[in-house]
Design a protein around this motif. Sequence first.
Motif, PDB file in Angstrom:
ATOM      1  N   UNK A  86       0.814  -1.208   0.000  1.00 31.35           N
ATOM      2  CA  UNK A  86       0.000   0.000   0.000  1.00 31.35           C
ATOM      3  C   UNK A  86       0.851   1.263   0.000  1.00 31.35           C
ATOM      4  N   UNK A  87       2.159   1.147   0.308  1.00 35.12           N
ATOM      5  CA  UNK A  87       3.003   2.327   0.320  1.00 35.12           C
ATOM      6  C   UNK A  87       3.733   2.505  -1.005  1.00 35.12           C
ATOM      7  N   UNK A  88       3.708   1.508  -1.898  1.00 42.74           N
ATOM      8  CA  UNK A  88       4.331   1.647  -3.202  1.00 42.74           C
ATOM      9  C   UNK A  88       3.445   2.538  -4.060  1.00 42.74           C
ATOM     10  N   UNK A  89       4.066   3.516  -4.716  1.00 45.03           N
ATOM     11  CA  UNK A  89       3.245   4.381  -5.563  1.00 45.03           C
ATOM     12  C   UNK A  89       2.690   3.597  -6.754  1.00 45.03           C
ATOM     13  N   UNK A  90       1.445   3.841  -7.053  1.00 46.63           N
ATOM     14  CA  UNK A  90       0.803   3.202  -8.194  1.00 46.63           C
ATOM     15  C   UNK A  90       0.975   4.097  -9.410  1.00 46.63           C
ATOM     16  N   UNK A  91       1.336   3.487 -10.516  1.00 49.34           N
ATOM     17  CA  UNK A  91       1.494   4.218 -11.766  1.00 49.34           C
ATOM     18  C   UNK A  91       0.595   3.562 -12.803  1.00 49.34           C
ATOM     19  N   UNK A  92      -0.105   4.380 -13.547  1.00 51.51           N
ATOM     20  CA  UNK A  92      -0.969   3.889 -14.616  1.00 51.51           C
ATOM     21  C   UNK A  92      -0.337   4.297 -15.937  1.00 51.51           C
ATOM     22  N   UNK A  93      -0.128   3.302 -16.788  1.00 47.85           N
ATOM     23  CA  UNK A  93       0.477   3.530 -18.095  1.00 47.85           C
ATOM     24  C   UNK A  93      -0.336   2.807 -19.161  1.00 47.85           C
ATOM     25  N   UNK A  94      -0.098   3.195 -20.411  1.00 48.06           N
ATOM     26  CA  UNK A  94      -0.642   2.411 -21.507  1.00 48.06           C
ATOM     27  C   UNK A  94      -0.095   0.992 -21.385  1.00 48.06           C
ATOM     28  N   UNK A  95      -0.908   0.016 -21.740  1.00 58.96           N
ATOM     29  CA  UNK A  95      -0.484  -1.379 -21.701  1.00 58.96           C
ATOM     30  C   UNK A  95       0.422  -1.657 -22.893  1.00 58.96           C
ATOM     31  N   UNK A  96       1.518  -2.361 -22.621  1.00 60.32           N
ATOM     32  CA  UNK A  96       2.475  -2.753 -23.654  1.00 60.32           C
ATOM     33  C   UNK A  96       2.513  -4.269 -23.739  1.00 60.32           C
ATOM     34  N   UNK A  97       2.919  -4.770 -24.884  1.00 60.74           N
ATOM     35  CA  UNK A  97       3.013  -6.211 -25.081  1.00 60.74           C
ATOM     36  C   UNK A  97       3.874  -6.848 -23.992  1.00 60.74           C
ATOM     37  N   UNK A  98       4.912  -6.151 -23.534  1.00 61.52           N
ATOM     38  CA  UNK A  98       5.788  -6.705 -22.490  1.00 61.52           C
ATOM     39  C   UNK A  98       5.045  -6.922 -21.165  1.00 61.52           C
ATOM     40  N   UNK A  99       3.895  -6.269 -20.978  1.00 56.98           N
ATOM     41  CA  UNK A  99       3.093  -6.452 -19.767  1.00 56.98           C
ATOM     42  C   UNK A  99       2.283  -7.751 -19.798  1.00 56.98           C
ATOM     43  N   UNK A 100       2.150  -8.355 -20.978  1.00 56.60           N
ATOM     44  CA  UNK A 100       1.245  -9.483 -21.158  1.00 56.60           C
ATOM     45  C   UNK A 100       1.458 -10.627 -20.169  1.00 56.60           C
ATOM     46  N   UNK A 101       2.682 -11.135 -19.961  1.00 55.70           N
ATOM     47  CA  UNK A 101       2.828 -12.262 -19.017  1.00 55.70           C
ATOM     48  C   UNK A 101       2.337 -11.930 -17.605  1.00 55.70           C
ATOM     49  N   UNK A 102       2.642 -10.731 -17.111  1.00 50.46           N
ATOM     50  CA  UNK A 102       2.187 -10.350 -15.769  1.00 50.46           C
ATOM     51  C   UNK A 102       0.670 -10.215 -15.737  1.00 50.46           C
ATOM     52  N   UNK A 103       0.090  -9.687 -16.801  1.00 45.61           N
ATOM     53  CA  UNK A 103      -1.361  -9.519 -16.842  1.00 45.61           C
ATOM     54  C   UNK A 103      -2.069 -10.859 -17.012  1.00 45.61           C
TER      55      UNK A 103
END
Length: 155
Positions: A4-21
């Motif tokens: 809860x203390x880590x800052x949240x960042x919102x970005x456009x989704x990239x293909x490299x995000x796919x495995x985590x998503x």
Amino acid sequence: MNRKTKPLKINDTHVRDTPALQTVLDLTALFPSDLLPAMIDGSDALWLTCHAAEPVGFCFAEPEPMTEGTWNMRAIAVLPAHQNSGAGTALTHALETRLRALGARLLIADTSGLPEFAATRAFYRARGYAEQSRIRGFWAPGDDKVTLTKSLDLA
């Protein structure tokens, strides 16, 4: 460090995000994760990813055909360990902000009417969405489709 203390960042989704998503999908069972690569690749939808060091959630929306400024949030999912951390709120807020900038006026969110989706419906209501319709037995016998909407018009 507490999640809860880590800052949240919102970005456009990239293909490299796919495995985590795909992991997000596997842990939330929103829809089969093997569908995700084809959904993201070449999509005209607006995809956003929430990062707290690593991707912890996503949402995406598409314009509704044959409407003027209406978009449909097709999915939003957050890792169970990061739910109630503000990630879902950050994603919906970022999506709404981006859609306003694109001239959108109405955002739709469809969900299930089953009791196990009560928290999902409450999530939307707490963020200003109102139930507009319920189609009995839409998803499956006994599983209603609940449509909630939020006006994006700037007052």
